[in-house]
Write a protein that holds these residues in place. Structure first.
Motif, mmCIF file in Angstrom:
data_model
loop_
_atom_site.group_PDB
_atom_site.id
_atom_site.type_symbol
_atom_site.label_atom_id
_atom_site.label_comp_id
_atom_site.label_asym_id
_atom_site.label_seq_id
_atom_site.Cartn_x
_atom_site.Cartn_y
_atom_site.Cartn_z
ATOM 1 N N SER A 87 0.827 -1.211 0.000
ATOM 2 C CA SER A 87 0.000 0.000 0.000
ATOM 3 C C SER A 87 0.860 1.258 0.000
ATOM 4 N N LEU A 88 1.947 1.239 0.790
ATOM 5 C CA LEU A 88 2.822 2.412 0.825
ATOM 6 C C LEU A 88 3.485 2.647 -0.531
ATOM 7 N N TRP A 89 3.898 1.561 -1.195
ATOM 8 C CA TRP A 89 4.506 1.742 -2.518
ATOM 9 C C TRP A 89 3.504 2.392 -3.477
ATOM 10 N N GLY A 94 1.826 6.954 -6.666
ATOM 11 C CA GLY A 94 0.746 7.813 -7.162
ATOM 12 C C GLY A 94 0.901 9.242 -6.694
ATOM 13 N N PHE A 95 1.290 9.416 -5.430
ATOM 14 C CA PHE A 95 1.467 10.773 -4.905
ATOM 15 C C PHE A 95 2.620 11.477 -5.614
ATOM 16 N N TRP A 215 -3.901 9.045 0.295
ATOM 17 C CA TRP A 215 -4.047 7.943 1.254
ATOM 18 C C TRP A 215 -5.487 7.443 1.278
ATOM 19 N N LEU A 216 -6.436 8.387 1.256
ATOM 20 C CA LEU A 216 -7.853 7.986 1.245
ATOM 21 C C LEU A 216 -8.206 7.268 -0.059
ATOM 22 N N ALA A 217 -7.683 7.783 -1.173
ATOM 23 C CA ALA A 217 -7.968 7.149 -2.466
ATOM 24 C C ALA A 217 -7.364 5.760 -2.540
ATOM 25 N N SER A 226 -8.237 -4.923 -6.172
ATOM 26 C CA SER A 226 -6.908 -5.273 -5.701
ATOM 27 C C SER A 226 -6.933 -6.669 -5.101
ATOM 28 N N SER A 227 -5.780 -7.303 -5.101
ATOM 29 C CA SER A 227 -5.646 -8.595 -4.427
ATOM 30 C C SER A 227 -4.570 -8.538 -3.354
ATOM 31 N N GLU A 228 -4.071 -7.317 -3.077
ATOM 32 C CA GLU A 228 -3.059 -7.102 -2.049
ATOM 33 C C GLU A 228 -3.255 -5.714 -1.471
ATOM 34 N N GLY A 229 -2.701 -5.492 -0.281
ATOM 35 C CA GLY A 229 -2.775 -4.175 0.324
ATOM 36 C C GLY A 229 -3.748 -4.141 1.494
#
Length: 279
Positions: A87-89, A94-95, A215-217, A226-229
């Motif tokens: 999720s952080l990646w 994206g950011f 982060w919210l998005a 998704s299948s991860e995160g």
């Protein structure tokens, strides 16, 4: 004859603060820290009482002890950290795209009235469409791989960064520009020494808002495709009706979001410390 001001109108004496004044400055900050605890503790206590007395079925509302145990087990097994890393990646990728695009578009609109006249109306219309509104179209164009998630997160962060950058540059006082012209600043000197420093605070506010939106998005995107995160953990727990897994992932999302926001606030304090020195 000199006039004597009443005590309430007297100007404060600049100098070494008295012990009482130092204690008064210390108390509000400490009091604010203490005031932040009663509400969360009350919610936790109410949650514990509700779970213990089974006011709500344990399958719907597991006890805080069960959630804490699941959280600890997910940490120990590495499941939570693996999903957090993914999720952080995604959010940083994206950011990063949204940051570069937002700064470029906002700066161009702030510096060029012609560019602003051409782009601003379309950009405002683009900003009104929520992130999920682009999902069906983007799924057809780029599929449901990582590119889709990064584009949606970039869009979520780009809008507040671009708007705050534009507004910050637009609101730079005209007298600053006039003084720079009197000193015959070049265009680069005008931008680097006058415009961007004067607009630094709103630009950074846009960066913070942009990261919050990213982060919210991220969570929303991972909930849908998704299948991860961490978002996938929430969906996975809901599908298996394991609400302790759902709440453990929610707690991790809240903690990481809080820590990242505090980190941005710390960076802001470092970058814009000249404002405190100036005032």
């Amino acid at each position: 004859m000199s006039a004597v001001l009443p005590p309430e109108l007297s100007l404060p004496v600049v100098g070494r603060a008295s012990p009482l004044a130092a204690w008064r400055r210390w108390l509000p900050g400490t009091a604010r820290l203490l005031l932040a605890w009663p509400v969360p503790l009350a919610v936790l206590l109410l949650w514990h009482i509700a779970a213990r007395n089974e006011w709500i079925a344990p399958q719907v509302l597991p006890s805080p002890e069960a959630v804490a145990a699941t959280f600890a087990e997910a940490l120990r097994s590495g499941e939570l950290l693996d999903n957090l890393r993914i999720s952080l990646w995604r959010v940083f990728a994206g950011f990063g795209v949204g940051l570069v695009g937002g700064l470029l578009i906002g700066t161009a609109m702030g510096l060029s009235p012609t560019f602003k006249d051409y782009v601003y109306p379309l950009f405002k219309a683009f900003a009104q469409v929520p992130v999920l509104g682009w999902l069906p179209l983007l799924m057809l164009l780029v599929g449901i791989d990582e590119t889709l998630k990064i584009i949606l997160i970039a869009k979520a962060s780009l809008v507040p960064i671009a708007l705050n950058t534009y507004k910050g540059i637009q609101n730079v006082p005209t007298r600053y520009i006039e003084v720079a012209r009197v000193f015959r600043f070049s265009r680069w000197q005008l931008l680097s020494r006058v415009v961007f420093p004067a607009a630094a605070a709103p630009i950074w506010n846009g960066v913070r808002y942009g990261f919050t939106h990213a982060w919210l998005a991220l969570v929303v995107v991972e909930l849908l495709a998704s299948s991860e995160g961490l978002g996938y953990m929430i969906v996975f727990g809901r599908q298996l009706f394991q609400l302790d897994v759902v709440l453990a992932a929610v707690v991790m999302v809240g903690l990481v979001g809080f820590v990242l926001d505090k980190l941005l606030a710390l960076i802001e304090t470092r970058l814009l410390r000249w404002r405190r020195a100036g005032f």
